[in-house]
Design a protein around this motif. Structure first.
Motif, PDB file in Angstrom:
ATOM      1  N   ASN A 130       0.861  -1.183   0.000  1.00 49.31           N
ATOM      2  CA  ASN A 130       0.000   0.000   0.000  1.00 49.31           C
ATOM      3  C   ASN A 130       0.904   1.241   0.000  1.00 49.31           C
ATOM      4  OD1 ASN A 130      -2.844  -1.232   0.554  1.00 49.31           O
ATOM      5  ND2 ASN A 130      -1.500  -2.196   2.075  1.00 49.31           N
ATOM      6  N   TYR A 131       0.749   2.086  -1.045  1.00 50.72           N
ATOM      7  CA  TYR A 131       1.624   3.245  -1.226  1.00 50.72           C
ATOM      8  C   TYR A 131       0.765   4.507  -1.333  1.00 50.72           C
ATOM      9  CZ  TYR A 131       3.948  -0.864  -3.187  1.00 50.72           C
ATOM     10  OH  TYR A 131       4.412  -2.143  -3.410  1.00 50.72           O
ATOM     11  N   THR A 132       1.161   5.527  -0.599  1.00 53.02           N
ATOM     12  CA  THR A 132       0.477   6.818  -0.655  1.00 53.02           C
ATOM     13  C   THR A 132       1.517   7.935  -0.631  1.00 53.02           C
ATOM     14  OG1 THR A 132      -1.444   5.912   0.512  1.00 53.02           O
ATOM     15  CG2 THR A 132      -1.227   8.305   0.457  1.00 53.02           C
ATOM     16  N   LEU A 133       1.457   8.834  -1.624  1.00 53.36           N
ATOM     17  CA  LEU A 133       2.342   9.989  -1.683  1.00 53.36           C
ATOM     18  C   LEU A 133       1.700  11.148  -0.929  1.00 53.36           C
ATOM     19  CD1 LEU A 133       4.883  11.446  -2.821  1.00 53.36           C
ATOM     20  CD2 LEU A 133       3.452  12.054  -4.813  1.00 53.36           C
ATOM     21  N   THR A 134       2.443  11.770  -0.039  1.00 50.48           N
ATOM     22  CA  THR A 134       1.965  12.939   0.704  1.00 50.48           C
ATOM     23  C   THR A 134       2.930  14.102   0.469  1.00 50.48           C
ATOM     24  OG1 THR A 134       3.181  12.324   2.712  1.00 50.48           O
ATOM     25  CG2 THR A 134       0.926  11.463   2.476  1.00 50.48           C
TER      26      THR A 134
END
Length: 401
Positions: free
Chosen positions: A37-41
């Motif tokens: 699970n990858y999320t860019l912030t």
């Protein structure tokens, strides 16, 4: 004229470039990862836009694409107003190397791109086991581990083939004091701890590890249970005795409740009512109704209307006796002999020397022998008629009113 057009186009390009250079780009880019699970912030200074609302665009491309003259960028989030973008469903390969970039959009102007390098195999964090369960088998402790799950709900061992687990367990004393920690590693999901004490409480924590990039997850919450051992004979006897007493009490309560319920139902639907003793004869038979007794006896009765109360008097005044009947000493009259008339009637003495009121004599003929004195007593009790005892061998009795 052509030169003027060129100067105008150059002026517009320079103005656009100055606007883009003046728009603040995002900063502090960070990849928030767990398993696959990858999320860019990112962050952005809102004061640079004033009251206007800025949007952002996120794209990614493989590093092998960047070597080309025209690399292919894939847009994941377009014109989003948030400060994050989810790349989980973008199809990033776990072993690939990617460049992810983000841009600010404001009133048709765009900022420069800010990018970050991302390699899931190296940068993505791994999670602890998704589930841990303890089981007790006598004096041993069994541990059941479920692998951490990826975004497709499959085991992370599909991406990390050398994933293993670090197990920490310790004895939990009754006084609450800490005890020495014991550590072991395993790559299987089911194992047994045999070096434990019986009838002792143990706590276990587990984390995932991968040594290629020295990855390790956080520990699971402590999970505690108590081991068992050989049950002493006195405990077995005590449990058996308690079970026996409990069964006996249950059966006793059931029988008592059934008995009580039976009597309540019987008293409700079948009440035990008995007839009074004066309704029963000596031989135990119930008396017949008065009407039926009279029907059996079938007497001939003439009642004088002068008196409502009948009295059966065995003594009849000799003056009131009709002719043709003999009077004996006891005052009884015998039936006339067979040659005389068989008729019987009521004879009245017009007046006697004793000054008694006139009386009416009722004569019963052909009296049924079964009409005995007890039945006359019953007749007298129910109809308020006073009846004198009747001698069974006499056919005629005088009834005076």
């Amino acid at each position: 004229m052509l030169a003027l057009v060129r100067l105008c186009l150059l002026f517009v390009c320079l103005k656009g470039s100055a606007a883009e250079a003046g728009l603040t780009p995002p900063h502090d880019l960070f990849m928030l990862t767990l398993n696959t699970n990858y999320t860019l912030t990112w962050d952005w200074d809102q004061s640079a836009a004033g009251s206007d609302s800025a949007t952002f665009t996120v794209q990614y491309a493989g590093n092998h694409q960047l070597k080309k003259r025209n690399p292919k960028w894939t847009t994941v989030c377009a014109e989003t107003s948030g400060r994050s973008c989810d790349l989980t469903r973008s199809g990033l390969n776990y072993l690939g190397l990617y460049t992810v970039r983000v841009q600010t959009n404001l009133n048709g102007s765009h900022s420069v791109w800010k990018s970050i390098q991302f390699c899931p195999d190296k940068d993505a964090a791994i999670g602890p086991p998704s589930k841990v369960r303890l089981g007790v088998s006598g004096s041993t402790l069994d541990i059941f581990i479920t692998d951490p799950q990826n975004s497709s709900n499959n085991s992370m061992k599909e991406q990390l083939h050398k994933l293993y687990y670090e197990i920490v367990y310790w004895e939990q004393p009754e006084d609450g004091k800490g005890s020495m920690l014991m550590t072991m590693t395993t790559d299987v999901t089911i194992l047994t701890l045999s070096e434990v004490e019986p009838w002792t409480r143990y706590c276990v924590q587990i984390r995932s590890r991968d040594d290629f990039y020295n990855k390790s997850s956080t520990f699971t919450p402590p999970l505690c249970t108590q081991t068992e051992g050989v049950v002493p004979w006195w405990k077995i006897f005590l449990f058996f005795l308690l079970s026996l007493v409990s069964c006996f009490l249950v059966v006793l309560l059931f029988l008592y409740g059934s008995h009580h319920c039976f009597h309540v139902c019987k008293a409700t639907f079948l009440p035990n009512e008995k007839l009074p003793s004066y309704f029963k004869e000596q031989d135990g038979d119930y008396p017949c109704l008065i009407v039926s007794e009279l029907d059996q006896c079938d007497p001939v009765m003439i009642v004088c209307p002068e008196s409502a109360l009948l009295e059966i008097n065995p003594a009849v005044d000799s003056a009131a006796l009709p002719a043709g009947l003999d009077q004996d000493r006891s005052g009884r009259h015998s039936r006339q002999n067979s040659s005389s008339s068989g008729d019987s009637g009521v004879y009245s003495a017009g007046g006697n020397s004793a000054g008694l009121q006139p009386k009416v004599a009722l004569t019963f003929t052909d009296v049924n022998p079964t009409f005995n004195s007890e039945k006359l007593n019953m007749l007298s009790m129910n109809s308020e008629i006073k009846v004198s005892p009747i001698v069974p061998d006499e056919g005629v009795e005088d009834i005076e009113v």
